[in-house]
Design an enzyme around this catalytic site. Structure first.
Site, PDB file in Angstrom:
ATOM      1  N   CYS A  10       0.844  -1.148  -0.046  1.00  0.00           N
ATOM      2  CA  CYS A  10       0.183   0.133   0.052  1.00  0.00           C
ATOM      3  C   CYS A  10       1.091   1.142  -0.077  1.00  0.00           C
ATOM      4  O   CYS A  10       2.040   1.095  -0.354  1.00  0.00           O
ATOM      5  CB  CYS A  10      -0.917  -0.095   1.102  1.00  0.00           C
ATOM      6  SG  CYS A  10      -0.048   0.143   2.837  1.00  0.00           S
ATOM      7  N   ASN A  13       2.217   1.381   4.236  1.00  0.00           N
ATOM      8  CA  ASN A  13       2.768   0.323   4.969  1.00  0.00           C
ATOM      9  C   ASN A  13       2.362   0.244   6.511  1.00  0.00           C
ATOM     10  O   ASN A  13       3.025  -0.188   7.417  1.00  0.00           O
ATOM     11  CB  ASN A  13       4.059  -0.198   4.741  1.00  0.00           C
ATOM     12  CG  ASN A  13       4.406  -1.667   5.206  1.00  0.00           C
ATOM     13  OD1 ASN A  13       5.605  -1.982   5.799  1.00  0.00           O
ATOM     14  ND2 ASN A  13       3.624  -2.449   4.964  1.00  0.00           N
ATOM     15  N   CYS A  15      -1.484   0.889   7.522  1.00  0.00           N
ATOM     16  CA  CYS A  15      -2.798   0.452   7.557  1.00  0.00           C
ATOM     17  C   CYS A  15      -3.252  -0.716   6.670  1.00  0.00           C
ATOM     18  O   CYS A  15      -3.594  -1.981   7.454  1.00  0.00           O
ATOM     19  CB  CYS A  15      -3.654   1.792   7.045  1.00  0.00           C
ATOM     20  SG  CYS A  15      -3.418   3.159   8.173  1.00  0.00           S
ATOM     21  N   ARG A  16      -3.260  -0.395   5.386  1.00  0.00           N
ATOM     22  CA  ARG A  16      -4.255  -1.702   4.590  1.00  0.00           C
ATOM     23  C   ARG A  16      -3.037  -2.786   4.403  1.00  0.00           C
ATOM     24  O   ARG A  16      -3.365  -4.069   4.634  1.00  0.00           O
ATOM     25  CB  ARG A  16      -4.362  -1.122   3.200  1.00  0.00           C
ATOM     26  CG  ARG A  16      -5.469  -0.021   3.354  1.00  0.00           C
ATOM     27  CD  ARG A  16      -5.701   0.559   1.969  1.00  0.00           C
ATOM     28  NE  ARG A  16      -4.614   1.552   1.826  1.00  0.00           N
ATOM     29  CZ  ARG A  16      -4.234   2.231   0.644  1.00  0.00           C
ATOM     30  NH1 ARG A  16      -5.059   2.079  -0.152  1.00  0.00           N
ATOM     31  NH2 ARG A  16      -3.318   3.141   0.589  1.00  0.00           N
ATOM     32  N   SER A  17      -1.800  -2.657   3.935  1.00  0.00           N
ATOM     33  CA  SER A  17      -0.819  -3.869   3.804  1.00  0.00           C
ATOM     34  C   SER A  17      -0.507  -4.541   4.855  1.00  0.00           C
ATOM     35  O   SER A  17      -0.394  -5.811   5.066  1.00  0.00           O
ATOM     36  CB  SER A  17       0.372  -3.531   2.918  1.00  0.00           C
ATOM     37  OG  SER A  17       1.226  -2.353   3.546  1.00  0.00           O
ATOM     38  N   ASP A 127      -8.190   3.917   0.775  1.00  0.00           N
ATOM     39  CA  ASP A 127      -7.219   4.135   1.792  1.00  0.00           C
ATOM     40  C   ASP A 127      -7.966   4.898   3.116  1.00  0.00           C
ATOM     41  O   ASP A 127      -8.721   5.848   2.898  1.00  0.00           O
ATOM     42  CB  ASP A 127      -6.358   5.516   1.100  1.00  0.00           C
ATOM     43  CG  ASP A 127      -5.425   6.001   1.902  1.00  0.00           C
ATOM     44  OD1 ASP A 127      -5.384   5.716   3.384  1.00  0.00           O
ATOM     45  OD2 ASP A 127      -4.519   6.672   1.562  1.00  0.00           O
TER      46      ASP A 127
HETATM   47  P1  4NP Z   1      -1.726   2.928   4.164  1.00  0.00           P
HETATM   48  O1  4NP Z   1      -2.555   4.147   4.613  1.00  0.00           O
HETATM   49  O2  4NP Z   1      -1.177   3.055   2.649  1.00  0.00           O
HETATM   50  O3  4NP Z   1      -3.025   1.831   4.021  1.00  0.00           O
HETATM   51  O4  4NP Z   1      -0.816   2.254   5.250  1.00  0.00           O
HETATM   52  C1  4NP Z   1      -1.888   5.300   4.742  1.00  0.00           C
HETATM   53  C2  4NP Z   1      -1.003   5.593   5.710  1.00  0.00           C
HETATM   54  C3  4NP Z   1      -0.236   6.782   6.005  1.00  0.00           C
HETATM   55  C4  4NP Z   1      -0.589   7.776   5.059  1.00  0.00           C
HETATM   56  C5  4NP Z   1      -1.306   7.580   3.803  1.00  0.00           C
HETATM   57  C6  4NP Z   1      -2.076   6.353   4.007  1.00  0.00           C
HETATM   58  N1  4NP Z   1       0.107   9.012   5.185  1.00  0.00           N
HETATM   59  O5  4NP Z   1      -0.377  10.094   4.563  1.00  0.00           O
HETATM   60  O6  4NP Z   1       1.114   9.229   6.058  1.00  0.00           O
END
Ligand code: 4NP
Length: 159
Positions: A10, A13, A15-17, A127
């Site tokens: 993702c 790294n 939240c989703r992955s 996201d």
């Molecule tokens: P992820 O979510 O891609 O599912 O881990 C996010 C985590 C952090 C951010 C964006 C999306 N950020 O903007 O820091």
């Protein structure tokens, strides 16, 4: 060596992955395939290297029986295309970034994780980072669905 190596990707790294990593790892363990399938996760960005998963993701996962506490953020690298057979992106933006990075020699599967889901209402895992708590529940349910489909696919193809 494990027969099949799966990497979930993702943006951050956190939240989703990592959720996909923890959920799919549990599915693999419960199927008795831990020695045959390795699971990892990474982010396209370098924003959260060495960080634990987001508290909201960890709590949603733990409430459903998945422990993400040992996971730490890392950034995806070109070398990952030598180390993994399946590189599965959470959304189209992650996939576009991975396609840029992907060497022409890569012979594995690069695609969207939700290709393996039964619920066809979503093509991407949205996201959840800037949204409310409910987004994390949706992420978890999409990931559980796609994990079941991915395991079924791998069992049929390799085991
Ligand atoms: P992820 O979510 O891609 O599912 O881990 C996010 C985590 C952090 C951010 C964006 C999306 N950020 O903007 O820091």
């Amino acid at each position: 060596m494990a027969k099949v190596r799966v990497l979930f990707v993702c943006l951050g790294n956190i939240c989703r992955s990592p959720t996909a990593h923890g959920v799919f790892q549990k599915f693999v363990d419960q199927a008795g395939l831990s020695a045959d399938i390795t699971v990892d996760s990474a982010g396209t960005s370098n924003w959260h290297i060495d960080e634990a998963p987001d508290r909201r993701s960890s709590e949603a996962a733990l409430a459903a029986g998945y422990d993400l506490s040992s996971l730490r953020g890392r950034q995806v690298a070109r070398k990952d295309f030598e180390k993994f057979d399946y590189i599965l992106a959470m959304d189209e933006s992650n996939l576009a970034d991975l396609e840029e990075l992907c060497p022409s020699s890569f012979s594995g599967h690069l695609g969207l994780f939700l290709e393996f889901a039964r619920n066809k209402n979503y093509q991407e895992v949205p996201d959840p980072y800037h949204g409310g708590e409910e987004g994390f529940g949706l992420v978890l349910s999409l990931i559980e669905d796609a994990s079941a489909g991915l395991l079924k696919h791998l069992k049929k193809k390799y085991f």
